[in-house]
Design an enzyme around this catalytic site. Sequence first.
Site, short mmCIF file in Angstrom:
data_model
loop_
_atom_site.label_atom_id
_atom_site.label_comp_id
_atom_site.label_asym_id
_atom_site.label_seq_id
_atom_site.Cartn_x
_atom_site.Cartn_y
_atom_site.Cartn_z
N GLU A 169 0.91 -1.27 -0.16
CA GLU A 169 0.03 0.09 0.14
C GLU A 169 0.88 1.30 -0.03
O GLU A 169 1.88 1.36 0.67
CB GLU A 169 -1.02 0.10 1.38
CG GLU A 169 -2.02 1.03 1.20
CD GLU A 169 -2.81 0.89 2.30
OE1 GLU A 169 -4.10 1.38 2.08
OE2 GLU A 169 -2.61 0.80 3.51
N GLY A 303 2.88 2.09 11.07
CA GLY A 303 2.57 1.17 12.35
C GLY A 303 2.34 -0.30 11.97
O GLY A 303 2.60 -1.21 12.85
N ALA A 304 1.65 -0.51 11.25
CA ALA A 304 0.93 -1.77 10.58
C ALA A 304 0.29 -1.83 9.39
O ALA A 304 -0.04 -0.70 8.59
CB ALA A 304 -0.07 -2.52 11.59
N MET A 305 -0.08 -2.81 8.83
CA MET A 305 -0.51 -2.96 7.40
C MET A 305 -1.44 -4.04 7.31
O MET A 305 -1.22 -5.38 7.99
CB MET A 305 0.47 -3.11 6.38
CG MET A 305 -0.09 -3.32 4.89
SD MET A 305 -0.97 -2.05 4.39
CE MET A 305 -2.04 -2.67 3.26
N GLU A 306 -2.62 -4.03 6.82
CA GLU A 306 -3.92 -4.89 6.83
C GLU A 306 -4.04 -5.93 5.87
O GLU A 306 -4.99 -6.53 5.45
CB GLU A 306 -5.09 -4.00 6.86
CG GLU A 306 -5.26 -3.21 5.30
CD GLU A 306 -4.98 -1.93 5.32
OE1 GLU A 306 -5.35 -1.14 4.48
OE2 GLU A 306 -4.15 -1.31 6.16
N ASN A 307 -2.98 -6.31 4.99
CA ASN A 307 -2.95 -7.41 4.31
C ASN A 307 -3.90 -8.50 4.50
O ASN A 307 -3.83 -8.72 5.79
CB ASN A 307 -1.52 -8.20 4.01
CG ASN A 307 -0.61 -7.03 4.09
OD1 ASN A 307 -0.19 -6.16 3.21
ND2 ASN A 307 0.30 -7.05 5.04
N GLU A 340 -6.35 -3.10 12.33
CA GLU A 340 -6.07 -3.68 11.25
C GLU A 340 -7.01 -4.94 10.95
O GLU A 340 -7.38 -5.23 9.86
CB GLU A 340 -4.64 -4.40 11.42
CG GLU A 340 -3.33 -3.33 11.51
CD GLU A 340 -3.66 -2.26 10.69
OE1 GLU A 340 -3.74 -2.52 9.43
OE2 GLU A 340 -3.10 -1.03 10.98
N HIS A 343 -10.07 -3.42 9.31
CA HIS A 343 -9.81 -3.21 7.95
C HIS A 343 -10.37 -4.75 7.02
O HIS A 343 -10.36 -4.55 6.01
CB HIS A 343 -8.16 -3.04 7.52
CG HIS A 343 -8.03 -1.62 7.29
ND1 HIS A 343 -8.73 -0.82 6.65
CD2 HIS A 343 -6.81 -1.02 8.15
CE1 HIS A 343 -7.96 0.54 6.99
NE2 HIS A 343 -7.03 0.30 7.83
N GLU A 362 -9.53 4.12 6.13
CA GLU A 362 -8.73 4.64 7.57
C GLU A 362 -9.65 5.35 8.40
O GLU A 362 -9.42 4.99 9.56
CB GLU A 362 -7.61 5.37 6.97
CG GLU A 362 -6.65 4.66 6.04
CD GLU A 362 -5.95 3.38 6.69
OE1 GLU A 362 -6.19 3.22 7.97
OE2 GLU A 362 -5.52 2.83 6.03
#
Length: 937
Positions: A169, A303-307, A340, A343, A362
Amino acid sequence: MLAAPLLLLLFLPFPPSSGAQLPDQDRVQVDLKAPPFPWGSMRLPKTISPIHYDLTIHPNLTTLDFTGVVRIQLDVHEDTNAIILHSKHLHISNVLLFATEGVKPLKVSAHPRFNQLALESDSVLAKGRRYEVQLEFAANFSESYHGFYKSSYRTSSGEVRVMASTQFEATFARLAFPCFDEPAFKANFTIRITREPRHIAISNMPMVKTDELPGGLLKDHFDTTVKMSTYLVAYIVSDFLSVSKTTQHGVKISVYAVPEKIDQTAFALDAAVKLLDFYDDYFDIPYPLPKQDLAAIPDFQSGAMENWGLTTYRETGLLFDPDKSSASDKLGIAKVIAHELAHQWFGNLVTMEWWNDLWLNEGFAKFMEFISLRITYPELQVDDFFLAKCFEAMEVDSLSSSHPVSTPVENPTQIQEMFDDVSYDKGACILNMLRDFLTPEAFEIGIIRYLKRYSYQNTVNSHLWESLTNVCNSDDLDEGRIKHKEFCSKRDVQSGATKWYSGDELDVRAIMDTWTLQEGFPLVTVEVRGREVRLSQERYLKTDDYSLTEGFLWQIPLTYMTSTSSTVHRFLLKTKTDVLYLPEEADWVKFNVDMSGYYMVHYAGEGWNSIIKLLHHNHTALSSNDRASLIHNIFQLVSTEKVRLDTALDLSLYLSKETEIMAVTQGFGELVPLYKLMEKRDMAALENQMKDYIVDLFRGLIGRQEWTDSGSVSQRVLRSYLLLFGCFRNYAPCVSKATELFTKWKESDGTMSLPVDITMAVFLIGARTPEGWDFLLEKYRSSLQMSVKSRMKSAMSTSPLQEKLKWMMEHSLSNVVMKTQDLPDVMVSVSRNPRGYNMAWDFFRANWHILIKKFELGSSTVSFMVTGVTSQYSTREMLEEVRSFFGSLDEDSGSEMRCIRQAYETIEDNIRWTDRNLPLLQAWLDKRRPKALHEDL
């Protein structure tokens, strides 16, 4: 999260051999007689869309590169000769078209500035038919934290181990494989990863089988994904270990971390199980995948990623040690996991059509953090921390350089800039306002309808507003949910918000368009005359150019209460001015109850005086959120000359009786920046007077704090804050206790157990001496507890020892001892240090081009550095110096970024504020000596 300056692509006839170093700068062989690139827009054409990707990746963690092949099944919607898709820094070869007529090669050309490839056929690809295209590709691992990049960590024995992870992203899948890298081009993905036996591979879906290959390699085959956008694809090759549990709904949850930190994953695992079950029930839509992995990545920018199915995190965002992590650590980890996992529905299942509506992803995820944790972890008292998000959003939104929540974007830098406080925090705050407006029940019905209507699809703003309109008059109302049925049967819900006003049918879209399609927020001026309340609205803007405030009008859901009743009254203000009438005259009126609305209030006439009188004599008549909003509003109104500074300071006197975290921290948030401005203006006498006033204001509350870990989460977070401030400001009892504890801790060689919540204050005092600082560094090097390392690093950056501050920045940049991912925090912290701000500014300028290559133009990290390093300047000389540096840049090195305009505006506002208010501040403080403070109350 945007790319460095775009470089040309190199097309090789074959992938490089093992061990080959691919060139740093791509090249393309140009045929001067070749026709122009067949597509002229940065957005891909809609003539073709992908259906399925068959993707095979072979990363080499020794040579730090990867090869791959992707086969994409395509739907053709209009006759065309060209397939346009994305690729960046990939070396493309052997491009083939598969059709019923056979297999043939395609001509390949590139548009490097748009990151696009054109695959051209000498025959027409016919509308309504399906084709497949196959491309081989190779590249080095990305040198930033985006695309497919290298991460590493050091074991306790000193061994450096390498792994590879993805971050796609917003526009970085194209760095890892050729693809249609826009959110609306959803497809299914079948992924295979070749690896060495000493590693494992994980991806969005479970592994279904592993093949043994010649040479001792293994190939993992993963199940096919659900239909999703390219930015949600993820894969990791590492030596991680994992722990697992299963949710009540049968989903396998696993948390992955480096082997020596796997014992810090228990809280994250339990939280993920609890939260995924909550969302599954709340949204009434089953989580569609068989598993959800959470992976702690040693090098991670955001901080983090919602894959989907494989969420990734900074180690500090996932790892928790019950003996070494603080209450605020636990709260922060719970919030990021809640974000996350929200998401997985808002963003993954239902995705915005284009990045202009990023807030639909978001803003909702940020909002759902608080909704979910309020239910699943009530002991975290998450509601005590929501208001701060709205104040942070307003800080940015009060500048003329702000942008609408939904705003046009096209290029990758502009897309990256959307990942800011407006999309996240303002988005969450206007959703909170809408929930209060519609009622929580109607809001829940509407968002469930939205998710069910648009599952596996892409949406725009209006789809959400339609779903939230007439929630009980809908054919797709979920009558199976008892609470929804009961809600709708109890009410004649013509509009969903009849409690606000009668008359025309409620138009949710018309109301919310005023909050999402124009930038800024309203200031509501209230003037009470007997029972009559005169209302007016205008844009709140920190500027001398009042023409910029014209032409704005909001539909504002006003709430208010009075001295005569605790009833919350409601009124929808749709015009520039209006009048309402109180049931009876009152001593005071408080608008924006609990600050549920995203607006500020100015109490004209005697309004502020009546509020100040109330706070001095009976502050608990108002909620903690109400008190915090009053503190925030009155000090912000000083900037626009609506209120005199001495009036705002008079209100602040009540804080000596305040005990609640939101009001206390907001008091600090308004008062501390005043002396921070003076620290950079050589005004020691006034600066110290202001510091003394703040210390005396909170002396009683600081003195009542125990140096333990007792109390609720909010009490523990507040204790950390207060004792840290006391030590910062050399409050003798704090310094004495912290010095005693640091000495004992150091004498024990760091083995003595310190109360977790007070360690930051203890470390801060220790870092003031060379011996103490060096001891902290020694323990930083050897610690495996990420939260402890984070507190040590922060404390070390507050040291008055300039050579140590310089060392921290240099070693963070070189990724030695301290990780480069932490450099922005270190540099901004040094810039706020009275002994380090000039050094930080020089370092920032000298390394600008390295920073934007590593952290990507337009990213929230670059914005944080730009605004963080410059936000406390308040002289015309420094404004000119800042303008000179940023003015020397070109577009490829960031000259057009919004954060630069924000930096200018902030410094200009600081200059105006100090010119107008320093004499007033001096006069007010001269009248108020510490001994007199409590006599007024």
